[in-house]
Design a protein around this motif. Structure first.
Motif, PDB file in Angstrom:
ATOM      1  N   HIS A 109       0.842  -1.197   0.000  1.00  0.00           N
ATOM      2  CA  HIS A 109       0.000   0.000   0.000  1.00  0.00           C
ATOM      3  C   HIS A 109       0.876   1.246   0.000  1.00  0.00           C
ATOM      4  CE1 HIS A 109      -3.370  -2.485   2.086  1.00  0.00           C
ATOM      5  NE2 HIS A 109      -3.091  -2.915   0.871  1.00  0.00           N
ATOM      6  N   SER A 110       0.436   2.242  -0.740  1.00  0.00           N
ATOM      7  CA  SER A 110       1.210   3.483  -0.842  1.00  0.00           C
ATOM      8  C   SER A 110       1.207   4.290   0.449  1.00  0.00           C
ATOM      9  CB  SER A 110       0.656   4.351  -1.977  1.00  0.00           C
ATOM     10  OG  SER A 110      -0.655   4.793  -1.653  1.00  0.00           O
ATOM     11  N   GLY A 111       0.245   4.047   1.324  1.00  0.00           N
ATOM     12  CA  GLY A 111       0.150   4.808   2.571  1.00  0.00           C
ATOM     13  C   GLY A 111      -0.698   6.057   2.446  1.00  0.00           C
ATOM     14  N   THR A 112      -1.237   6.306   1.267  1.00  0.00           N
ATOM     15  CA  THR A 112      -2.079   7.476   1.052  1.00  0.00           C
ATOM     16  C   THR A 112      -3.388   7.341   1.839  1.00  0.00           C
ATOM     17  OG1 THR A 112      -1.193   7.678  -1.175  1.00  0.00           O
ATOM     18  CG2 THR A 112      -3.270   8.829  -0.731  1.00  0.00           C
ATOM     19  N   LEU A 129      -1.368   1.775  -9.778  1.00  0.00           N
ATOM     20  CA  LEU A 129      -0.218   0.923  -9.486  1.00  0.00           C
ATOM     21  C   LEU A 129       1.052   1.672  -9.840  1.00  0.00           C
ATOM     22  CD1 LEU A 129      -1.463  -2.417 -11.085  1.00  0.00           C
ATOM     23  CD2 LEU A 129      -1.787  -1.597  -8.737  1.00  0.00           C
ATOM     24  N   ARG A 130       2.144   1.371  -9.108  1.00  0.00           N
ATOM     25  CA  ARG A 130       3.418   2.036  -9.374  1.00  0.00           C
ATOM     26  C   ARG A 130       4.581   1.057  -9.221  1.00  0.00           C
ATOM     27  NH1 ARG A 130       7.288   4.204  -5.756  1.00  0.00           N
ATOM     28  NH2 ARG A 130       8.742   5.527  -6.858  1.00  0.00           N
ATOM     29  N   THR A 131       5.533   1.160 -10.130  1.00  0.00           N
ATOM     30  CA  THR A 131       6.840   0.526 -10.020  1.00  0.00           C
ATOM     31  C   THR A 131       7.850   1.498 -10.609  1.00  0.00           C
ATOM     32  OG1 THR A 131       8.111  -1.508 -10.383  1.00  0.00           O
ATOM     33  CG2 THR A 131       6.790  -0.718 -12.236  1.00  0.00           C
ATOM     34  N   THR A 132       9.128   1.150 -10.596  1.00  0.00           N
ATOM     35  CA  THR A 132      10.107   2.025 -11.236  1.00  0.00           C
ATOM     36  C   THR A 132      10.166   1.711 -12.722  1.00  0.00           C
ATOM     37  OG1 THR A 132      11.963   0.540 -10.829  1.00  0.00           O
ATOM     38  CG2 THR A 132      11.505   2.230  -9.153  1.00  0.00           C
ATOM     39  N   ASN A 133      10.633   2.665 -13.473  1.00  0.00           N
ATOM     40  CA  ASN A 133      10.722   2.521 -14.925  1.00  0.00           C
ATOM     41  C   ASN A 133      12.099   1.952 -15.286  1.00  0.00           C
ATOM     42  OD1 ASN A 133      10.053   2.638 -17.574  1.00  0.00           O
ATOM     43  ND2 ASN A 133       9.926   4.865 -17.698  1.00  0.00           N
ATOM     44  N   GLY A 134      12.355   0.723 -14.828  1.00  0.00           N
ATOM     45  CA  GLY A 134      13.650   0.096 -15.076  1.00  0.00           C
ATOM     46  C   GLY A 134      14.376  -0.159 -13.779  1.00  0.00           C
ATOM     47  N   PRO A 135      15.489  -0.877 -13.854  1.00  0.00           N
ATOM     48  CA  PRO A 135      16.224  -1.254 -12.642  1.00  0.00           C
ATOM     49  C   PRO A 135      17.038  -0.097 -12.068  1.00  0.00           C
ATOM     50  CG  PRO A 135      17.311  -2.140 -14.572  1.00  0.00           C
ATOM     51  CD  PRO A 135      16.051  -1.473 -15.055  1.00  0.00           C
ATOM     52  N   ALA A 162      -2.496  -8.574 -18.580  1.00  0.00           N
ATOM     53  CA  ALA A 162      -1.731  -7.327 -18.474  1.00  0.00           C
ATOM     54  C   ALA A 162      -0.246  -7.661 -18.404  1.00  0.00           C
ATOM     55  CB  ALA A 162      -2.149  -6.555 -17.223  1.00  0.00           C
ATOM     56  N   HIS A 163       0.543  -7.032 -19.231  1.00  0.00           N
ATOM     57  CA  HIS A 163       1.995  -7.206 -19.191  1.00  0.00           C
ATOM     58  C   HIS A 163       2.558  -6.195 -18.210  1.00  0.00           C
ATOM     59  CE1 HIS A 163       2.031 -10.116 -22.389  1.00  0.00           C
ATOM     60  NE2 HIS A 163       1.220  -9.336 -23.079  1.00  0.00           N
ATOM     61  N   TRP A 164       3.099  -6.681 -17.096  1.00  0.00           N
ATOM     62  CA  TRP A 164       3.612  -5.826 -16.034  1.00  0.00           C
ATOM     63  C   TRP A 164       4.920  -6.400 -15.531  1.00  0.00           C
ATOM     64  CZ3 TRP A 164       2.363  -1.179 -13.972  1.00  0.00           C
ATOM     65  CH2 TRP A 164       2.898  -0.845 -12.740  1.00  0.00           C
ATOM     66  N   LYS A 165       5.890  -5.534 -15.379  1.00  0.00           N
ATOM     67  CA  LYS A 165       7.199  -5.931 -14.863  1.00  0.00           C
ATOM     68  C   LYS A 165       7.519  -5.040 -13.677  1.00  0.00           C
ATOM     69  CE  LYS A 165      10.667  -4.992 -17.524  1.00  0.00           C
ATOM     70  NZ  LYS A 165      11.738  -5.022 -18.532  1.00  0.00           N
ATOM     71  N   THR A 166       7.724  -5.663 -12.520  1.00  0.00           N
ATOM     72  CA  THR A 166       8.076  -4.941 -11.311  1.00  0.00           C
ATOM     73  C   THR A 166       9.593  -4.790 -11.254  1.00  0.00           C
ATOM     74  OG1 THR A 166       6.158  -5.815 -10.142  1.00  0.00           O
ATOM     75  CG2 THR A 166       7.958  -4.986  -8.792  1.00  0.00           C
ATOM     76  N   CYS A 167      10.056  -3.557 -11.036  1.00  0.00           N
ATOM     77  CA  CYS A 167      11.493  -3.285 -10.976  1.00  0.00           C
ATOM     78  C   CYS A 167      11.880  -2.650  -9.648  1.00  0.00           C
ATOM     79  CB  CYS A 167      11.903  -2.353 -12.118  1.00  0.00           C
ATOM     80  SG  CYS A 167      11.767  -3.117 -13.748  1.00  0.00           S
ATOM     81  N   SER A 168      13.130  -2.846  -9.274  1.00  0.00           N
ATOM     82  CA  SER A 168      13.739  -2.213  -8.091  1.00  0.00           C
ATOM     83  C   SER A 168      13.006  -2.553  -6.796  1.00  0.00           C
ATOM     84  CB  SER A 168      13.818  -0.699  -8.280  1.00  0.00           C
ATOM     85  OG  SER A 168      14.539  -0.394  -9.458  1.00  0.00           O
ATOM     86  N   ASN A 169      12.324  -3.692  -6.768  1.00  0.00           N
ATOM     87  CA  ASN A 169      11.574  -4.126  -5.576  1.00  0.00           C
ATOM     88  C   ASN A 169      10.521  -3.107  -5.146  1.00  0.00           C
ATOM     89  OD1 ASN A 169      13.032  -6.597  -5.286  1.00  0.00           O
ATOM     90  ND2 ASN A 169      14.728  -5.407  -4.441  1.00  0.00           N
ATOM     91  N   ILE A 170      10.015  -2.332  -6.096  1.00  0.00           N
ATOM     92  CA  ILE A 170       8.964  -1.359  -5.800  1.00  0.00           C
ATOM     93  C   ILE A 170       7.717  -1.746  -6.587  1.00  0.00           C
ATOM     94  CG2 ILE A 170       8.207   1.035  -6.001  1.00  0.00           C
ATOM     95  CD1 ILE A 170      11.125   1.856  -5.608  1.00  0.00           C
ATOM     96  N   PHE A 171       6.678  -2.101  -5.857  1.00  0.00           N
ATOM     97  CA  PHE A 171       5.375  -2.422  -6.444  1.00  0.00           C
ATOM     98  C   PHE A 171       4.344  -1.956  -5.439  1.00  0.00           C
ATOM     99  CE2 PHE A 171       2.377  -6.077  -7.864  1.00  0.00           C
ATOM    100  CZ  PHE A 171       1.667  -5.223  -8.679  1.00  0.00           C
ATOM    101  N   GLN A 172       3.697  -0.841  -5.758  1.00  0.00           N
ATOM    102  CA  GLN A 172       2.741  -0.214  -4.840  1.00  0.00           C
ATOM    103  C   GLN A 172       1.385  -0.060  -5.510  1.00  0.00           C
ATOM    104  OE1 GLN A 172       4.606   3.583  -3.989  1.00  0.00           O
ATOM    105  NE2 GLN A 172       5.206   2.848  -1.965  1.00  0.00           N
ATOM    106  N   THR A 173       0.361  -0.037  -4.670  1.00  0.00           N
ATOM    107  CA  THR A 173      -0.971   0.332  -5.120  1.00  0.00           C
ATOM    108  C   THR A 173      -1.479   1.464  -4.243  1.00  0.00           C
ATOM    109  OG1 THR A 173      -3.245  -0.407  -5.530  1.00  0.00           O
ATOM    110  CG2 THR A 173      -2.095  -1.462  -3.712  1.00  0.00           C
ATOM    111  N   GLY A 174      -2.158   2.394  -4.884  1.00  0.00           N
ATOM    112  CA  GLY A 174      -2.832   3.446  -4.147  1.00  0.00           C
ATOM    113  C   GLY A 174      -4.233   2.990  -3.792  1.00  0.00           C
ATOM    114  N   PRO A 175      -4.933   3.743  -2.956  1.00  0.00           N
ATOM    115  CA  PRO A 175      -6.306   3.391  -2.605  1.00  0.00           C
ATOM    116  C   PRO A 175      -7.257   3.697  -3.763  1.00  0.00           C
ATOM    117  CG  PRO A 175      -5.744   5.494  -1.642  1.00  0.00           C
ATOM    118  CD  PRO A 175      -4.495   4.974  -2.293  1.00  0.00           C
ATOM    119  N   VAL A 176      -8.423   3.087  -3.713  1.00  0.00           N
ATOM    120  CA  VAL A 176      -9.458   3.406  -4.691  1.00  0.00           C
ATOM    121  C   VAL A 176      -9.885   4.852  -4.460  1.00  0.00           C
ATOM    122  CG1 VAL A 176     -11.813   2.875  -5.427  1.00  0.00           C
ATOM    123  CG2 VAL A 176     -10.233   1.027  -4.871  1.00  0.00           C
TER     124      VAL A 176
END
Length: 182
Positions: A109-112, A129-135, A162-176
């Motif tokens: 969770h993003s903590g928002t 959803l959020r991840t980094t744009n590369g390593p 859905a094609h999704w690649k998580t990078c830099s050990n960052i994979f977050q979701t915001g609230p609805v």
């Protein structure tokens, strides 16, 4: 037999006739309903509409955007029922391969801060959803083929291609929410 000190020879359920047991259960149910006891169904209350169930929602992916070293992708929840329903909190999201095996950990969770989002029929809300744009600070996981998404307060998930690649050990979701923020 003294009613204050002696017990009846048979339990009450055996002493009642079938019709008597049905009447007793009906009276008990009416008393509990009057007292406000829920029976496992979600209904509208004075506090607001019922919580959206998975079968009330069409879940899809919105726009994917990159900005400031991050990749953002919105999950769209559309109310397909004929009544208002509400979502509150964070969805559960994980990346799956073609065999439906999870790749890496689920989104954190993003903590928002969040509030309840009431969806009228045919209206939408999103979670980003959020991840980094590369390593940037670590390696990337392999690219997944599906996202498994649990709407907030749901124990049932939907699989979205859905094609999704998580990078830099960052994979977050915001609230609805209705603002499109993480």
């Amino acid at each position: 037999m003294n009613p204050t000190t002696e017990r009846p020879s048979r339990p009450l359920a055996r002493r009642l006739t079938r019709r008597g047991r049905a009447a007793a259960l009906t009276a008990l149910a009416a008393a509990l309903a009057t007292a406000g006891v829920a029976w496992g169904t979600t209904t509208a209350t004075a506090a607001g509409p019922r919580t959206c169930a998975l079968n009330d929602l069409y879940v899809s992916m919105g726009h994917k955007e990159g900005a400031a070293g991050s990749l953002y992708w919105s999950v769209v929840f559309t109310n397909t029922s004929s009544t208002k329903c509400a979502l509150r909190g964070y969805p559960g999201v994980s990346v799956l391969d073609t065999a439906h095996h999870q790749i890496g950990p689920a989104a954190t969770h993003s903590g928002t801060p969040y509030s309840t989002v009431t969806l009228a029929p045919a209206h939408t809300a999103t979670a980003v959803l959020r991840t980094t744009n590369g390593p940037i600070g670590g390696p990337c996981q392999r690219t997944g083929s599906y996202l498994r998404i649990y709407p907030p307060a749901s124990h049932k998930a939907v699989l979205i291609p859905a094609h999704w690649k998580t990078c830099s050990n960052i994979f977050q979701t915001g609230p609805v929410n209705t603002e499109g923020t993480i």
